[in-house]
Design an enzyme around this catalytic site. Structure first.
Site, PDB file in Angstrom:
ATOM      1  N   GLU A 136     -76.376 -42.005 107.638  1.00 23.50           N
ATOM      2  CA  GLU A 136     -76.953 -41.805 108.978  1.00 23.50           C
ATOM      3  C   GLU A 136     -76.141 -42.538 110.042  1.00 23.50           C
ATOM      4  OE1 GLU A 136     -79.087 -39.582 109.413  1.00 23.50           O
ATOM      5  OE2 GLU A 136     -79.626 -39.277 107.323  1.00 23.50           O
ATOM      6  N   GLU A 200     -71.877 -33.111 108.006  1.00 21.49           N
ATOM      7  CA  GLU A 200     -72.492 -33.677 106.803  1.00 21.49           C
ATOM      8  C   GLU A 200     -71.432 -34.232 105.844  1.00 21.49           C
ATOM      9  OE1 GLU A 200     -75.694 -34.291 105.968  1.00 21.49           O
ATOM     10  OE2 GLU A 200     -75.984 -33.780 108.048  1.00 21.49           O
TER      11      GLU A 200
HETATM   12 ZN   LIG Z   1     -76.543 -36.053 107.722  1.00 22.15          ZN
END
Ligand SMILES: [Zn+2]
Length: 277
Positions: A136, A200
């Site tokens: 994160e 991601e």
């Molecule tokens: Zn993520």
């Protein structure tokens, strides 16, 4: 095209050239992984949107009443934050554990970290929680939010309008929605929007480095993925995948030798976090 229109067109394109060329030139940036990015929003604006959003989330979702869980998450955050950059001090960050069953976590620009209690069902030790937190925080340090808003502005409205929109000091409702979406938050807070596959994958790799540099065992990130991929219901942000679990695990394993070197180096420097419930 008649003369009048032609003149207007020239005036408009002239304006675009003077307003936007310097803007674009100064907004081309590079992510920590060396990927070029468009970042149009000033850092202070992104930070203040992150701070505002965090305040609103705090108003809508109760803080965990479990002091042990709060201390546990804080202990892990305190180990990672100093690795973000030289100036980072955990005292400058706000870390909150939310009393909510979703298996989720997020970090926001403006030094904010949120972890939902439900995450602890899948992240079963300090290393696995650090893998999520590292991921994160990687979205924040790679400025994925800024990039996502910038790409949307450039695609939807055109560079000229983006320049005008960003030139205003107050943020209109539609800009606000776009910025929130860029930060990964839905209009209804609590809905954490998936990042793109590129973001991601990048966050996975930067996050792996971060956890290892902080003294957490990077091999646990793969175990976490295995736990998470068994999760039913709505996928957590960490699992908000376009890349499949197997691709992510393969990519993490490819980076593992480098992460393990960082981990052993951290151990030698006596970075040995000891956070437990
Ligand atoms: Zn993520």
């Amino acid at each position: 095209m008649n003369m009048m229109l032609m003149k207007r067109f020239r005036f408009f394109t002239g304006m675009v050239a003077c307003v936007c060329v310097p803007l674009v030139v100064s907004s081309c940036a590079t992510s920590p992984e060396g990927r070029s990015q468009l970042r149009l929003l000033p850092e202070d604006q992104i930070n203040s949107m992150g701070e505002q959003s965090f305040e609103e989330i705090k108003q809508q979702t109760a803080e965990s009443k479990d002091a042990k869980k709060r201390a546990y998450i804080e202990c892990i955050a305190n180990a990672i934050i100093p690795q973000l950059d030289q100036d980072n001090n955990p005292a400058l960050w706000e870390v909150r554990v939310f009393a909510d069953d979703q298996a989720n976590a997020f970090a926001l620009p403006g030094n904010k970290i949120g972890v939902y209690e439900g995450l602890l069902k899948y992240a079963v030790n300090q290393h696995q929680v650090a893998a999520v937190m590292g991921h994160e925080l990687a979205h924040v340090i790679a400025q994925h939010g800024n990039e996502r808003v910038s790409d949307q502005l450039a695609a939807q409205a055109g560079i000229a309008i983006a320049a005008i929109a960003l030139g205003t000091s107050d943020t209109s409702d539609s800009n606000k929605k776009m910025i929130l979406a860029g930060l990964g938050l839905g209009v209804q807070y609590g809905v954490i929007l998936p990042f793109s596959r590129t973001h991601e994958s990048e966050a996975d790799l930067i996050g792996l480095d971060l956890m290892a540099e902080s003294g957490f065992d990077p091999k646990e990130s793969v175990k976490l993925w295995e736990n998470m991929s068994k999760a039913g219901g709505q996928p957590p942000e960490f699992l908000s995948t376009h890349p499949s679990s197997t691709t992510r695990i393969k990519d993490l394993n490819a980076r593992m030798p480098r992460a393990l070197e960082a981990y052993y180096r951290a151990q030698k420097q006596n970075k040995k976090p000891n956070c437990h419930l």
